[in-house]
Design a protein around this motif. Sequence first.
Motif, PDB file in Angstrom:
ATOM      1  N   THR A 107      33.989  71.759  11.688  1.00  0.00           N
ATOM      2  CA  THR A 107      34.269  71.575  13.247  1.00  0.00           C
ATOM      3  C   THR A 107      33.990  73.117  13.807  1.00  0.00           C
ATOM      4  O   THR A 107      34.049  74.031  12.997  1.00  0.00           O
ATOM      5  N   GLY A 150      25.522  62.124  12.964  1.00  0.00           N
ATOM      6  CA  GLY A 150      26.636  62.698  11.943  1.00  0.00           C
ATOM      7  C   GLY A 150      27.449  63.983  12.688  1.00  0.00           C
ATOM      8  O   GLY A 150      28.162  64.622  12.201  1.00  0.00           O
ATOM      9  N   VAL A 151      27.088  64.024  13.980  1.00  0.00           N
ATOM     10  CA  VAL A 151      27.718  65.251  14.848  1.00  0.00           C
ATOM     11  C   VAL A 151      28.080  64.656  16.337  1.00  0.00           C
ATOM     12  O   VAL A 151      27.437  63.853  16.714  1.00  0.00           O
ATOM     13  N   SER A 160      32.284  68.556  16.030  1.00  0.00           N
ATOM     14  CA  SER A 160      32.388  67.896  14.980  1.00  0.00           C
ATOM     15  C   SER A 160      31.569  67.277  14.004  1.00  0.00           C
ATOM     16  O   SER A 160      30.941  66.494  14.515  1.00  0.00           O
ATOM     17  N   ALA A 161      31.491  67.394  12.702  1.00  0.00           N
ATOM     18  CA  ALA A 161      30.132  66.952  11.997  1.00  0.00           C
ATOM     19  C   ALA A 161      30.715  66.493  10.711  1.00  0.00           C
ATOM     20  O   ALA A 161      31.774  67.320   9.847  1.00  0.00           O
ATOM     21  N   ALA A 172      28.752  65.606   6.908  1.00  0.00           N
ATOM     22  CA  ALA A 172      27.212  65.424   6.250  1.00  0.00           C
ATOM     23  C   ALA A 172      27.231  65.363   5.026  1.00  0.00           C
ATOM     24  O   ALA A 172      28.294  65.745   4.177  1.00  0.00           O
ATOM     25  N   LEU A 227      25.097  70.147   6.999  1.00  0.00           N
ATOM     26  CA  LEU A 227      26.334  70.180   7.942  1.00  0.00           C
ATOM     27  C   LEU A 227      26.345  71.432   8.864  1.00  0.00           C
ATOM     28  O   LEU A 227      26.694  71.469  10.188  1.00  0.00           O
ATOM     29  N   ARG A 254      23.988  70.496  11.629  1.00  0.00           N
ATOM     30  CA  ARG A 254      24.615  69.588  12.665  1.00  0.00           C
ATOM     31  C   ARG A 254      25.573  70.430  13.633  1.00  0.00           C
ATOM     32  O   ARG A 254      25.752  70.265  14.818  1.00  0.00           O
ATOM     33  N   LEU A 255      26.226  71.418  12.958  1.00  0.00           N
ATOM     34  CA  LEU A 255      27.203  72.073  13.776  1.00  0.00           C
ATOM     35  C   LEU A 255      26.555  72.954  14.548  1.00  0.00           C
ATOM     36  O   LEU A 255      26.773  73.131  16.113  1.00  0.00           O
ATOM     37  N   GLY A 297      25.263  71.370  17.449  1.00  0.00           N
ATOM     38  CA  GLY A 297      26.237  71.116  18.580  1.00  0.00           C
ATOM     39  C   GLY A 297      26.860  72.464  19.409  1.00  0.00           C
ATOM     40  O   GLY A 297      27.030  72.214  20.387  1.00  0.00           O
ATOM     41  N   LEU A 316      33.648  59.963  15.853  1.00  0.00           N
ATOM     42  CA  LEU A 316      31.951  59.756  16.075  1.00  0.00           C
ATOM     43  C   LEU A 316      31.734  58.273  16.432  1.00  0.00           C
ATOM     44  O   LEU A 316      30.846  57.750  17.310  1.00  0.00           O
TER      45      LEU A 316
END
Lengths: 257, 231
Positions: A195, A216-217, A230-231, A233, A239, A242-243, A246, B216
């Motif tokens: 996160t 995934g995010v 919030s992710a 992975a 991970l 993705r973070l 975001g 999600l």
Amino acid sequence: MTADALPPADRHAMRARAFVATSLSGGRTVVSGLGSAPPLTFRQTGARTVHLVSTAAGPLGGDRLRLDLDVAPGTSLDVGSVASTLVLPGEGESHLLITARVGAGASLRFAPEPTVLAAGCAHRLTVRLALAADARVLWREEIVFGRYGERPGRCHARFDATSDGRPLLRQEHVVGDPALDTSSAIYGTARCVGTTLVTPLVTPGPACREAVVGDGVAVLPLAGPGVLVSALAPDAVALRDRLEWGEALASAPSGAG
Amino acid sequence: MHPALLLLTDSRLPAGGHAHSGGAEQAVASGAVHDLPSLSAFLRGRLHTSGRVATAFAAACCAACGAARAAPDAPPGTPPWTGLDAEADARTASPAQRAASRIQGRLLLRVARRVWPAPALDSLALAVPDPHHPVALGAAAHAAGASPGDAALAAAYHAVTGPATAAARLLGLDPVEVHRLLADLAPDLKELASLVSGPETAWAELSAHSAPALDLLAERHARAAVRLFVS
């Protein structure tokens, strides 16, 4: 359990407190307080940047560690770490408490490397973040469920952030019960959870008030002044990707989206 | 258990609960929930995260009503609804989940005010017209004469029954088998209701167990072109 997951034979439980404090001097940030205690050791790596360097294995079961960050009004601080934290088993539970105060007009970026839960560990992570009304923060947490091919030990993380004394974000993540970890309501097939709490520079515009979902995010505007990325992975590299995806959306000034 | 709890948790209570799947519809659409075992894991995970938070808040709100009644000279507007509601907000990162919770809370509050009229419900409606569902549930349970422990049990039950029946419909599962899954969760429900903290616990310390996958699913569902359930 692999052999290197075992604690060193002569390593005893540690109690340690480390701290970083900033102050304003001539209109510029200076790191005016820096205290280290093994295994928590800080190195100043820039005018307003410090890195945690690990000077002992762990945390290990039984360790009681505390990290205090005090970002004075009008100053900025960037906290990183040089390597991931490998939480190892030991005698009893390890506990890391992190407190952070971010003053008016101050800014804190806290983005250490991930916490990896080795098999058999029992860890508690407690974060208390107190933000002044117009403080800026980027606070990233990444938890990896064991090393490659390893089943994780147990971890209970609690994160509490307040803004101007009001609750902004409260979350608990529990890892280590296989029946719950693999639930498609919690982590599903993921092997990492992460996160990032972002409180933007300016009041977010309409573009930032809408949630955005990627693979995934999710970028989630909170009820209070902030956005949570919030992710989930399969691995730490995905991970982080993705973070960061975001975080870029969450940090974009209003109108940019 | 107070008999009013049966009415409060009955899916036939006209409070709109049937319109929500608690993420189950999107979990089915994504393939994550596809049979009885995967549904069972979904329900257990939901119960121990958002369900756990809901039990904590339903019980705390029910207890706050009792405390307010014990102090007859308390100013109007107590219990301190906005504080409790803000604490629930801080535990619900997903805007879609906040919206779903508030829609259900508003409908439940409207029904409860007619079925069990009480000053606490009036003060809640005045302070927070669309409260989070567990907040409304706790207040409604108190108005109906139930205890904080009862309110917690109702919240835990609500956390799993709606998603279970939604998934049963969407997947065409044997409804008897789905009810067996729910029966298997009875010890977990009891455990969660027993974990509820006493009235001396600060709201800031109430459970905040999060479910990243549910967040999600909720946001994906809110953007889905075709959906049978609101959430």
